[in-house]
Design a protein around this motif. Structure first.
Motif, PDB file in Angstrom:
ATOM      1  N   UNK A  87       5.706  -3.849   3.509  1.00  0.00           N
ATOM      2  CA  UNK A  87       4.781  -4.716   4.244  1.00  0.00           C
ATOM      3  C   UNK A  87       4.443  -4.040   5.554  1.00  0.00           C
ATOM      4  N   UNK A  88       3.247  -4.293   6.050  1.00  0.00           N
ATOM      5  CA  UNK A  88       2.842  -3.706   7.321  1.00  0.00           C
ATOM      6  C   UNK A  88       3.782  -4.073   8.454  1.00  0.00           C
ATOM      7  N   UNK A  89       4.351  -5.272   8.412  1.00  0.00           N
ATOM      8  CA  UNK A  89       5.287  -5.704   9.449  1.00  0.00           C
ATOM      9  C   UNK A  89       6.597  -4.926   9.408  1.00  0.00           C
TER      10      UNK A  89
ATOM     11  N   UNK B 148       6.784   1.250  11.148  1.00  0.00           N
ATOM     12  CA  UNK B 148       7.020   1.559  12.558  1.00  0.00           C
ATOM     13  C   UNK B 148       5.791   1.142  13.368  1.00  0.00           C
ATOM     14  N   UNK B 149       5.954   0.968  14.666  1.00  0.00           N
ATOM     15  CA  UNK B 149       4.807   0.604  15.514  1.00  0.00           C
ATOM     16  C   UNK B 149       3.706   1.653  15.429  1.00  0.00           C
ATOM     17  N   UNK B 150       4.089   2.908  15.356  1.00  0.00           N
ATOM     18  CA  UNK B 150       3.098   3.983  15.229  1.00  0.00           C
ATOM     19  C   UNK B 150       2.307   3.843  13.932  1.00  0.00           C
ATOM     20  N   UNK B 151       2.994   3.563  12.837  1.00  0.00           N
ATOM     21  CA  UNK B 151       2.321   3.386  11.547  1.00  0.00           C
ATOM     22  C   UNK B 151       1.462   2.123  11.554  1.00  0.00           C
TER      23      UNK B 151
ATOM     24  N   UNK C 201      -4.494 -13.537  12.312  1.00  0.00           N
ATOM     25  CA  UNK C 201      -4.633 -12.432  13.261  1.00  0.00           C
ATOM     26  C   UNK C 201      -4.113 -11.161  12.594  1.00  0.00           C
ATOM     27  N   UNK C 202      -4.137 -10.057  13.327  1.00  0.00           N
ATOM     28  CA  UNK C 202      -3.678  -8.798  12.749  1.00  0.00           C
ATOM     29  C   UNK C 202      -2.191  -8.836  12.402  1.00  0.00           C
ATOM     30  N   UNK C 203      -1.404  -9.558  13.152  1.00  0.00           N
ATOM     31  CA  UNK C 203       0.029  -9.692  12.846  1.00  0.00           C
ATOM     32  C   UNK C 203       0.216 -10.368  11.483  1.00  0.00           C
ATOM     33  N   UNK C 204      -0.570 -11.394  11.214  1.00  0.00           N
ATOM     34  CA  UNK C 204      -0.537 -12.088   9.922  1.00  0.00           C
ATOM     35  C   UNK C 204      -0.968 -11.136   8.801  1.00  0.00           C
ATOM     36  N   UNK C 205      -1.986 -10.337   9.050  1.00  0.00           N
ATOM     37  CA  UNK C 205      -2.445  -9.358   8.057  1.00  0.00           C
ATOM     38  C   UNK C 205      -1.337  -8.363   7.736  1.00  0.00           C
ATOM     39  N   UNK C 206      -0.682  -7.822   8.773  1.00  0.00           N
ATOM     40  CA  UNK C 206       0.399  -6.868   8.552  1.00  0.00           C
ATOM     41  C   UNK C 206       1.541  -7.499   7.749  1.00  0.00           C
ATOM     42  N   UNK C 207       1.851  -8.758   8.025  1.00  0.00           N
ATOM     43  CA  UNK C 207       2.957  -9.444   7.345  1.00  0.00           C
ATOM     44  C   UNK C 207       2.640  -9.751   5.879  1.00  0.00           C
ATOM     45  N   UNK C 208       1.368  -9.684   5.491  1.00  0.00           N
ATOM     46  CA  UNK C 208       0.951 -10.041   4.138  1.00  0.00           C
ATOM     47  C   UNK C 208       0.196  -8.931   3.419  1.00  0.00           C
ATOM     48  N   UNK C 209       0.384  -7.700   3.891  1.00  0.00           N
ATOM     49  CA  UNK C 209      -0.283  -6.543   3.295  1.00  0.00           C
ATOM     50  C   UNK C 209       0.733  -5.446   3.045  1.00  0.00           C
ATOM     51  N   UNK C 210       0.733  -4.929   1.817  1.00  0.00           N
ATOM     52  CA  UNK C 210       1.659  -3.846   1.448  1.00  0.00           C
ATOM     53  C   UNK C 210       0.931  -2.502   1.493  1.00  0.00           C
ATOM     54  N   UNK C 211       1.671  -1.490   1.948  1.00  0.00           N
ATOM     55  CA  UNK C 211       1.162  -0.125   2.053  1.00  0.00           C
ATOM     56  C   UNK C 211       2.078   0.805   1.277  1.00  0.00           C
ATOM     57  N   UNK C 212       1.481   1.775   0.600  1.00  0.00           N
ATOM     58  CA  UNK C 212       2.254   2.742  -0.172  1.00  0.00           C
ATOM     59  C   UNK C 212       3.089   3.590   0.775  1.00  0.00           C
TER      60      UNK C 212
ATOM     61  N   UNK D  93       8.301   6.183   4.942  1.00  0.00           N
ATOM     62  CA  UNK D  93       7.125   6.332   5.806  1.00  0.00           C
ATOM     63  C   UNK D  93       5.852   6.236   4.970  1.00  0.00           C
ATOM     64  N   UNK D  94       4.728   5.988   5.636  1.00  0.00           N
ATOM     65  CA  UNK D  94       3.450   5.855   4.936  1.00  0.00           C
ATOM     66  C   UNK D  94       3.154   7.070   4.073  1.00  0.00           C
TER      67      UNK D  94
END
Length: 97
Positions: free
Chosen positions: A12-14, A17-20, A57-68, A74-75
Motif C-alpha cells: 500500500x502507498x501508506x 517510504x516518505x521518499x517513495x 485526500x492524498x493520504x486516503x489514496x495512498x492508504x487504498x492504492x497498491x504499488x508493485x 522498494x518500488x
C-alpha cells in the motif's frame, strides 16, 4: 514498462517510504482526491453530473492504492501501474459497485 501484476509483491502507498510516497504522488497525476483534481474530473459524468470524488485526500489514496515492489520492498521501477480501491467519501452508495 510493465502493468500492475496481482501475483507479484506489492505494498500500500501508506507502507512506502516518505521518499517513495512523494514519488508516486508526483508520478500518478490522474488520481482524483480532495488534494488533486485531474482534468478529466472537471468534465461531466452521468447525466451532466460532476464526477464523484474518489478519495478524501492524498493520504486516503495512498492508504487504498497498491504499488508493485521488488522482493526487498522498494518500488519496482519497471512497473507504471497501480491498483486503487476508491473510498467514495461523498458517495457511500458507490462503495459496493
Amino acid at each position: 514498462m510493465a502493468h500492475f501484476n496481482y501475483n507479484k509483491p506489492s505494498k500500500l502507498g501508506s507502507e512506502l517510504t516518505l521518499e517513495a510516497q512523494r514519488y508516486v504522488l508526483a508520478a500518478y497525476v490522474h488520481r482524483f482526491t480532495g488534494d488533486n483534481k485531474p482534468d478529466w474530473a472537471s468534465k461531466e459524468w452521468k447525466d451532466g453530473q460532476p464526477y464523484p470524488l474518489q478519495f478524501k485526500d492524498d493520504k486516503d489514496w495512498l492508504a487504498n492504492t497498491r504499488f508493485q515492489t521488488i522482493k526487498a520492498g522498494s518500488l519496482d521501477s519497471r512497473c507504471n501501474g497501480c491498483h486503487s480501491v476508491p473510498t467514495w467519501p461523498n458517495n457511500s452508495e458507490l462503495r459496493n459497485k
